[in-house]
Structure formats: C-alpha cells, structure tokens
Write an enzyme that holds these catalytic residues in place. Structure first.
Site, PDB file in Angstrom:
ATOM      1  N   LEU B  85       5.948   1.716  -0.440  1.00  0.00           N
ATOM      2  CA  LEU B  85       5.540   2.771  -1.374  1.00  0.00           C
ATOM      3  C   LEU B  85       5.791   2.364  -2.826  1.00  0.00           C
ATOM      4  CD1 LEU B  85       6.617   6.048   0.438  1.00  0.00           C
ATOM      5  CD2 LEU B  85       4.361   5.010   0.325  1.00  0.00           C
ATOM      6  N   CYS B  86       5.461   1.116  -3.143  1.00  0.00           N
ATOM      7  CA  CYS B  86       5.618   0.699  -4.527  1.00  0.00           C
ATOM      8  C   CYS B  86       4.390  -0.100  -4.951  1.00  0.00           C
ATOM      9  CB  CYS B  86       6.908  -0.082  -4.727  1.00  0.00           C
ATOM     10  SG  CYS B  86       7.245  -1.271  -3.439  1.00  0.00           S
ATOM     11  N   GLY B  87       3.211   0.352  -4.507  1.00  0.00           N
ATOM     12  CA  GLY B  87       1.965  -0.258  -4.952  1.00  0.00           C
ATOM     13  C   GLY B  87       1.851  -1.700  -4.495  1.00  0.00           C
TER      14      GLY B  87
END
Lengths: 140, 288
Positions: B85-87
């Site tokens: 969940l950090c691109g």
C-alpha cells in the site's frame, strides 16, 4: 582559567554535545587519553568506555561510548560514536545478562575469526555498563 | 442496472475503505515527518565521518582492497518495505535491483542478495534469486543502528573472506513526499570522491595506534554509516510514497462515492417512477 577548545560528540541520531571544553578524556585503542587545547591533528579509535568532559575545572558531562572514532583537526575535536549514553542513564541491571550473552558468544570463537573483534567489543561494553558507577568520576 | 440495495452496500464499503486510507495517510504523514527529522539529525555524523574516511581510507588501499583471489561476486543489499500500500515504491526499487543485477551478470559477475523487508524477500524468492541473508519485520523503525551494524558486519565478513569483490545497496532515495528515486549505491570498493578534477584535500593526522590498525575501524564505521544513511532515506521514502498513495486512494474514494450516490438517486427515482406508472396503469384498467 584554562584554555578551552571546541568539542563535538556526534551520533547518527544527532549532536549529543557541542561546546567548548577544557579537557576531554576517553578510552582509546591504547588506553585512556586526554585531549587539551591546541592538540595536533590526531585520529584514533575509541574503545568501549567512559568519555569525560571538563569545563571550568570540573566535570561537565560523562557519556558511555560503545566505540567510534575521535578526530582532532585544526584545534577542534570531534567524536563520532554510534551510541552515546549519558552515564546516569545506563541500565546496570541489564548489563549482567549482556555480559553472559557476550561471554557465551566469544567462548567458542577463535581470535582470528572476523567476528571476534566485534564480540570482544560487545563484551567490553557490557562490562563497562555494569561498572558504570565505578567508572564515573563525577560525584552525583 | 444495479439494485438500490446493492448500490447502498457499495457506498458503505467504499466509505469504510476511505476511512482506512485517510487514517493510513495521516499515520504516514506523521511517520514521514519523524523520518525526515532523523535524516536531518544524522547529517552532521555523516559529514564528519565522510571527512575522516575520505582522508584515511584512500591512503591505505592495501586494507580497503578486495581480498586476494576474491570471487567475482556482488553482495547487493535491497532495502524494501515490509508492508505494501505504498504505490510503486517496492516495484520500482525491485526493478532497479534486477536491472543492476542483470548488467553485472552480463559482465560475468555473480550477484547475491541481502533482502531487507518482506517485499524484497518475497519478490526475490519468487523470481528464484540467490538470497544470502534476510532481515524482515523491521517495524516500527527500519533505520536503526542495530540493523545497519548487522548489515555492515555481513558485508565486511564477505569482503574479508574474499566472497565478494563489490558490495552495494539498492534503496529509494528521498527527494520529496511525491518523488523517490531508486538508487544503487556502491559501498565497496571505496572510490575516490569526485571533486571536479582536483584531488581531495587530505589532512596529515597523527594516527594511533597505527594506520594499519585504524583503517579497518574506519572502514567499518564508514560502512555502518553508509548503510544507515541508505536505510534512513528508504524509511523516509517509504512513508512519503505511502502518504502519496493513500492520498490518491482517498481522493478516488471521494470521487467514487459521489458517482455511486448519483447512480443511487437515479435508481431510486426510477423505482418511484415505475411504481407510479403501475398505480396509474392499475387505476386506468379499473376505470376501463
């Protein structure tokens, strides 16, 4: 009043101490050494032990260092250490188990082992932690 | 057309997702601030150490050279994150690591990995890369002195025993919360700093006990500091990337909710219209 020189104690988490001191005493690779003002450019490894800083003829601060480097350049001194604990904040209770762990680790090692120096340093640091009360010079 | 009930359920699901992404964004923002502070606090240490190591390490090439008959291999530390969940944070980083490894292998040099973070370990395992060591579950802090010391110790022991001729670290260097750049930094062998064609100014120190004994200590401190610096950058980048990704996700959720609300209103209106038609139709039939 004795002459002072600029001193800095730096760790990766920031500058721990910055200011003029009269004398800085630490444990080097060859034993204890003291630095006064106008010392020549100098560099040495720090062994685990106490760093004592003097200002105004009295002890200003004491830190327990795990190791590092001391550099004197152009009359100012810098100590680079990964950790510096104020001598009053050392956890002596935990030191006993640290010593045991370090002794166990070092027991089966050859002194030619590349990891020996590190294990030895850990043991010396743990011993210094336990004896921090005796190593302190300042009357607290 | 979806039923009214189904649309309502979607909206409430998107709303709860939005709450999570917004909370994650806020957490990432506060961690980013802390990581940036740590990066800033470490600067004096790195600068002072760099000055010492530049003048000492290059003066003793025999100590800092690879071991004799060292195997042509690289130990590559990959500093990724434990959580997603950090691109594109991890995928960009791992692509960089793979490209660097591929170009080294093309030169006939073996590449071994030191995986830091679960995402690095999982990816390298899945692609069948040789993993020499791993450190996962580095929460809550990635950039700790302890981790840097362990990684540096591993690099040094491989270096001294002649298992490698080069060591480096792949990490995302931090430019801003919006921009992190994957970087490969070569740690060993130590290279001459670039000073625009001029030789670096070196201080002639009084050295105790002797250069031969001091240089290994300096080398270790240099490695520990360089690894720590990479970890600090990686940590700030991770939180920056997560903050940006979660901000985008929150905005998307807002947009989606407004679209779904429109659809819901239309569906409700359609139902009402249909019911009215039925009533009118029924009344007409009775009259007829």
């Amino acid at each position: 009043m004795a002459t002072t020189f600029p001193f800095r104690l730096i760790t990766p988490t920031g500058i721990v101490y910055e200011g003029p001191v009269e004398q800085a005493v630490a444990i080097g690779a060859l034993g204890e050494f003291g630095i006064l003002a106008e010392h020549a450019d100098y560099i040495t490894a720090i062994a685990p032990g106490m760093l004592t800083l003097y200002t105004g003829g009295a002890i200003a601060d004491e830190y327990l260092l795990s190791g590092g480097l001391a550099e004197v350049k152009d009359g100012s001194m810098t100590i680079l250490a990964l950790d510096a604990e104020p001598s009053t904040a050392v956890d002596t209770a935990a030191a006993a188990s640290e010593i045991r762990a370090a002794e166990e680790k070092i027991a089966g090692m050859s002194s030619y082992d590349p990891a020996y120096a590190e294990a030895d340093q850990a043991l010396r640091l743990a011993r210094a932690r336990e004896n921090v009360a005796q190593l302190r010079r300042a009357a607290h | 057309m979806a039923t009214l009930k189904a649309i309502r359920r979607r909206i409430s699901s998107v709303k709860s997702t939005q709450q999570i992404t917004r909370a994650m964004k806020l957490v990432a923002a506060s961690r980013l601030r802390r990581a940036q502070e740590a990066l800033l606090n470490a600067r004096p240490y790195h600068e002072a150490l760099k000055r010492v190591s530049d003048s000492l390490l290059l003066s003793a090439p025999e100590v800092t050279a690879p071991a004799e008959n060292a195997k042509p291999a690289i130990l590559m530390v990959v500093a990724a994150s434990d959580r997603g969940l950090c691109g594109g944070y991890n995928s960009n980083l791992l692509r960089m690591a793979e490209e660097t490894a591929r170009s080294a292998r093309a030169r006939g040099i073996e590449v071994k990995f030191f995986a830091v973070g679960r995402k690095a370990l999982d990816h390298l395992r899945r692609t069948g890369q040789p993993i020499e060591a791993e450190r996962i579950n580095n929460a809550p802090r990635l950039a700790t002195v302890g981790l840097a010391r362990d990684i540096a110790a591993r690099i040094l022991s491989d270096w001294r025993t002649g298992a490698i001729v080069e060591a480096g670290v792949v990490y995302n260097s931090f430019h801003s919360a919006l921009s992190q750049r994957p970087t490969y930094e070569k740690l060993l062998p130590v290279e001459e700093p670039e000073t625009a064609g001029q030789p670096a100014a070196r201080t002639e120190y009084l050295i105790e006990p002797s250069a031969a004994e001091l240089v290994p200590v300096v080398l270790r401190s240099y490695l520990e500091a360089a690894v720590l610096h990479a970890l600090l950058e990686a940590e700030a980048s991770e939180h920056g990337a997560r903050m940006t990704a979660m901000d985008a996700a929150t905005n998307n959720a807002v947009e989606m909710i407004s679209r779904l609300t429109l659809e819901m209103n239309r569906a409700r209106q359609a139902t009402i219209t249909k019911e009215l038609m039925d009533i009118v139709g029924g009344a007409e039939a009775l009259r007829g």
